[in-house]
Design a protein around this motif. Structure first.
Motif, short mmCIF file in Angstrom:
data_model
loop_
_atom_site.label_atom_id
_atom_site.label_comp_id
_atom_site.label_asym_id
_atom_site.label_seq_id
_atom_site.Cartn_x
_atom_site.Cartn_y
_atom_site.Cartn_z
N LYS A 28 0.83 -1.20 0.00
CA LYS A 28 0.00 0.00 0.00
C LYS A 28 0.87 1.25 0.00
O LYS A 28 1.88 1.33 0.70
N GLU A 66 -7.96 1.69 -2.78
CA GLU A 66 -7.56 2.19 -1.46
C GLU A 66 -6.04 2.27 -1.34
O GLU A 66 -5.43 1.80 -0.36
N HIS A 233 -8.27 -7.82 -3.33
CA HIS A 233 -8.38 -6.75 -2.34
C HIS A 233 -9.33 -7.14 -1.22
O HIS A 233 -9.04 -6.92 -0.04
N THR A 234 -10.46 -7.72 -1.57
CA THR A 234 -11.44 -8.09 -0.55
C THR A 234 -10.89 -9.14 0.40
O THR A 234 -11.02 -9.02 1.62
N ASN A 237 -7.83 -7.66 2.41
CA ASN A 237 -8.22 -6.59 3.32
C ASN A 237 -8.83 -7.14 4.60
O ASN A 237 -8.75 -6.52 5.66
N LYS A 240 -5.37 -9.82 7.57
CA LYS A 240 -4.03 -9.29 7.81
C LYS A 240 -3.21 -10.42 8.42
O LYS A 240 -2.98 -10.49 9.63
#
Length: 242
Positions: A28, A66, A233-234, A237, A240
């Protein structure tokens, strides 16, 4: 957090198992430059296993969700040998099926892999079919953590792959019928006779066609890139993972 990769692979009549596209994420806040590939020559790729974006000179596609970069390329410059080993295992006759049923394999070298195979009718292919699979790879040596992540998102991941495969099959069917005047006869060919005969039987009149040609959708790989990025991403996210 360990890496998750989504690949689209094809059993090429000429080259055997080949990766068509790889979607990965970078950290990110970065641009993910290390995942981009250079303007490489495409002579070593035949038509059926070539990643084809709307702009022919495009070799990488990148989007941000994001502030996380997601990148799709023909091959992975950092996981090249790993992914080639995975698709060779995935396309082995002992494991691969092509009816959208998932199967899973894990080992310390290749991590956890979820594979969903499918096939498309094409009279120009050996055995009148082209074989593909989507592969979700969890690049981790922890079987327990990988399986925990997969089980928690099983319905979402399987549903996502099923929707993409259904889209490909539906527009392929529309393209097939659109090219032919006798709809009833060709529906019978598509539904009943498409995969009759030996897949291994050679035919010198066959030639390569890629998914863009089979579906008549020049934006197909853009759609696959965006859909895979959303899936990654889903899942990432919400996990972690250490």
């Amino acid at each position: 957090m360990f890496s998750i990769v989504i690949s689209l692979a094809h059993f090429c009549d000429k080259h055997g198992p080949r990766i068509i596209s790889v979607t990965q994420s970078a950290e990110k806040g970065t641009l993910g430059e290390e995942l981009l590939v250079p303007d490489y020559p495409t002579e070593s790729y035949c038509e059926s296993c070539l990643l084809q974006f709307p702009e022919e000179s495009t070799r990488s596609m990148r989007c941000f969700i994001e502030d996380v970069p997601f990148i799709t390329t023909q091959y992975s410059s950092i996981r090249y040998q790993l992914l080639n080993s995975i698709i060779k295992r995935a396309f082995s006759e002992e494991t691969m099926i092509y009816d959208n049923m998932p199967f899973i394999f894990f080992d310390d070298l290749r991590g956890l892999n979820l594979v969903i195979g499918f096939k498309l009718y094409d009279e120009n292919a050996r055995g009148n079919e082209r074989r593909y699979c989507f592969i979700l790879t969890v690049d981790s040596r922890s079987h327990d953590d990988s399986m925990k992540m997969l089980s928690e998102h099983w319905n979402f991941i399987i549903g996502g792959f099923d929707k993409m495969i259904a889209y490909i099959k539906n527009i392929h069917k529309s393209e097939f019928l659109g090219e032919n005047k006798t709809v009833e006869n060709n529906l019978e060919t598509l539904n009943n006779n498409a995969f009759i005969g030996s897949y291994l039987r050679a035919n010198k009149s066959k030639f390569g066609r890629n998914l863009v040609s089979l579906t008549d959708d020049k934006f197909l790989f853009v759609r696959i890139h965006k859909w895979n990025s959303f899936l990654l991403h889903t899942v990432m996210n919400e996990n972690k993972l250490p």
